[in-house]
Design a protein around this motif. Structure first.
Motif, mmCIF file in Angstrom:
data_model
loop_
_atom_site.group_PDB
_atom_site.id
_atom_site.type_symbol
_atom_site.label_atom_id
_atom_site.label_comp_id
_atom_site.label_asym_id
_atom_site.label_seq_id
_atom_site.Cartn_x
_atom_site.Cartn_y
_atom_site.Cartn_z
ATOM 1 N N ALA A 33 0.859 -1.167 0.000
ATOM 2 C CA ALA A 33 0.000 0.000 0.000
ATOM 3 C C ALA A 33 0.903 1.226 0.000
ATOM 4 N N VAL A 34 0.459 2.269 -0.664
ATOM 5 C CA VAL A 34 1.219 3.512 -0.704
ATOM 6 C C VAL A 34 0.354 4.611 -0.103
ATOM 7 N N GLY A 35 0.930 5.332 0.814
ATOM 8 C CA GLY A 35 0.193 6.383 1.489
ATOM 9 C C GLY A 35 0.849 7.738 1.310
ATOM 10 N N TRP A 36 0.039 8.769 1.478
ATOM 11 C CA TRP A 36 0.527 10.150 1.544
ATOM 12 C C TRP A 36 0.269 10.673 2.956
ATOM 13 N N PHE A 37 1.295 11.297 3.497
ATOM 14 C CA PHE A 37 1.206 11.960 4.783
ATOM 15 C C PHE A 37 1.582 13.425 4.588
ATOM 16 N N ARG A 38 1.247 14.244 5.569
ATOM 17 C CA ARG A 38 1.695 15.629 5.525
ATOM 18 C C ARG A 38 2.066 16.088 6.920
ATOM 19 N N GLN A 39 3.003 17.034 6.934
ATOM 20 C CA GLN A 39 3.488 17.565 8.203
ATOM 21 C C GLN A 39 3.611 19.069 8.087
ATOM 22 N N ALA A 40 2.787 19.758 8.857
ATOM 23 C CA ALA A 40 2.839 21.215 8.917
ATOM 24 C C ALA A 40 3.870 21.623 9.966
ATOM 25 N N PRO A 41 4.397 22.851 9.882
ATOM 26 C CA PRO A 41 5.405 23.303 10.847
ATOM 27 C C PRO A 41 4.908 23.189 12.280
ATOM 28 N N GLY A 42 5.705 22.550 13.123
ATOM 29 C CA GLY A 42 5.365 22.424 14.529
ATOM 30 C C GLY A 42 4.316 21.385 14.847
ATOM 31 N N LYS A 43 3.898 20.622 13.845
ATOM 32 C CA LYS A 43 2.854 19.617 14.061
ATOM 33 C C LYS A 43 3.366 18.238 13.690
ATOM 34 N N GLU A 44 2.638 17.230 14.115
ATOM 35 C CA GLU A 44 3.038 15.865 13.809
ATOM 36 C C GLU A 44 2.667 15.506 12.382
ATOM 37 N N ARG A 45 3.322 14.469 11.878
ATOM 38 C CA ARG A 45 3.021 13.965 10.543
ATOM 39 C C ARG A 45 1.704 13.190 10.594
ATOM 40 N N VAL A 46 0.791 13.513 9.691
ATOM 41 C CA VAL A 46 -0.528 12.895 9.712
ATOM 42 C C VAL A 46 -0.877 12.266 8.367
ATOM 43 N N PHE A 47 -1.678 11.244 8.445
ATOM 44 C CA PHE A 47 -2.142 10.522 7.269
ATOM 45 C C PHE A 47 -3.091 11.384 6.443
ATOM 46 N N VAL A 48 -2.956 11.265 5.106
ATOM 47 C CA VAL A 48 -3.834 11.992 4.197
ATOM 48 C C VAL A 48 -4.652 11.018 3.357
ATOM 49 N N ALA A 49 -3.971 10.082 2.693
ATOM 50 C CA ALA A 49 -4.660 9.158 1.792
ATOM 51 C C ALA A 49 -3.755 7.963 1.548
ATOM 52 N N ALA A 50 -4.375 6.864 1.098
ATOM 53 C CA ALA A 50 -3.599 5.674 0.765
ATOM 54 C C ALA A 50 -4.306 4.901 -0.329
ATOM 55 N N ILE A 51 -3.521 4.070 -1.026
ATOM 56 C CA ILE A 51 -4.060 3.239 -2.090
ATOM 57 C C ILE A 51 -3.401 1.870 -2.045
ATOM 58 N N LYS A 52 -4.201 0.827 -2.223
ATOM 59 C CA LYS A 52 -3.658 -0.520 -2.345
ATOM 60 C C LYS A 52 -3.168 -0.706 -3.768
ATOM 61 N N TRP A 53 -1.912 -1.148 -3.900
ATOM 62 C CA TRP A 53 -1.365 -1.258 -5.242
ATOM 63 C C TRP A 53 -2.154 -2.267 -6.081
ATOM 64 N N THR A 54 -2.497 -3.373 -5.491
ATOM 65 C CA THR A 54 -3.302 -4.380 -6.187
ATOM 66 C C THR A 54 -4.772 -4.128 -5.890
ATOM 67 N N GLY A 55 -5.528 -3.787 -6.912
ATOM 68 C CA GLY A 55 -6.954 -3.544 -6.736
ATOM 69 C C GLY A 55 -7.328 -2.079 -6.692
ATOM 70 N N GLY A 56 -6.434 -1.249 -6.181
ATOM 71 C CA GLY A 56 -6.672 0.188 -6.208
ATOM 72 C C GLY A 56 -7.621 0.727 -5.153
ATOM 73 N N THR A 91 -1.355 23.521 3.678
ATOM 74 C CA THR A 91 0.083 23.813 3.614
ATOM 75 C C THR A 91 0.858 22.870 4.521
ATOM 76 N N ALA A 92 1.849 22.196 3.952
ATOM 77 C CA ALA A 92 2.640 21.219 4.695
ATOM 78 C C ALA A 92 3.696 20.633 3.772
ATOM 79 N N VAL A 93 4.608 19.882 4.363
ATOM 80 C CA VAL A 93 5.474 19.007 3.576
ATOM 81 C C VAL A 93 4.731 17.689 3.404
ATOM 82 N N TYR A 94 4.622 17.249 2.167
ATOM 83 C CA TYR A 94 3.899 16.021 1.851
ATOM 84 C C TYR A 94 4.899 14.898 1.581
ATOM 85 N N TYR A 95 4.654 13.764 2.222
ATOM 86 C CA TYR A 95 5.525 12.602 2.092
ATOM 87 C C TYR A 95 4.734 11.422 1.542
#
Length: 123
Positions: A33-56, A91-95
């Motif tokens: 599975a591949v996920g996107w997280f984001r981290q705003a200044p001074g805050k923790e990294r949080v989940f945004v979205a994810a996708i299962k590679w097989t099946g979508g 606004t954040a750094v997206y990982y």
């Protein structure tokens, strides 16, 4: 090993759009599975979205549901995050991250991470 490289971040006005890319190399993603997280200044990294590679199958946090879309290109081993109707609070750094757990919303559940890409939304 898996290498992940994000791209597509930048500065955009509120209401605008950006498309982030996460290019993977090193091994097949077929059981991941591949996920996107984001981290705003001074805050923790949080989940945004994810996708299962097989099946979508996809998953989103409530605050981006209907505005963001996660997708994948199997041939290019790339995952995208299309972000529309952007707000200053996006606004954040997206990982991007890859792992074998579904649905994983905690950062420790992912095994591989990219370096991040900055998204700045001006009001």
């Amino acid at each position: 090993q898996v290498q992940l490289v994000e791209s597509g971040g930048g500065l955009v006005q509120a209401g605008g759009s950006l498309r982030l890319s996460c290019a993977a190399s090193g091994r097949t993603f077929s059981n991941f599975a591949v996920g996107w997280f984001r981290q705003a200044p001074g805050k923790e990294r949080v989940f945004v979205a994810a996708i299962k590679w097989t099946g979508g199958t996809t998953s989103y946090i409530d605050s981006v549901e209907g505005r963001f879309t996660i997708s994948r290109d199997n041939a290019k081993s790339t995952v995208f995050l299309q972000m529309n109707s952007l707000k200053p609070e996006d606004t954040a750094v997206y990982y991007c991250a890859a792992g074998s757990v579904w649905v994983a919303i905690r950062s420790y559940q992912y095994d591989y991470w990219g370096q991040g890409t900055q998204v700045t939304v001006s009001s």
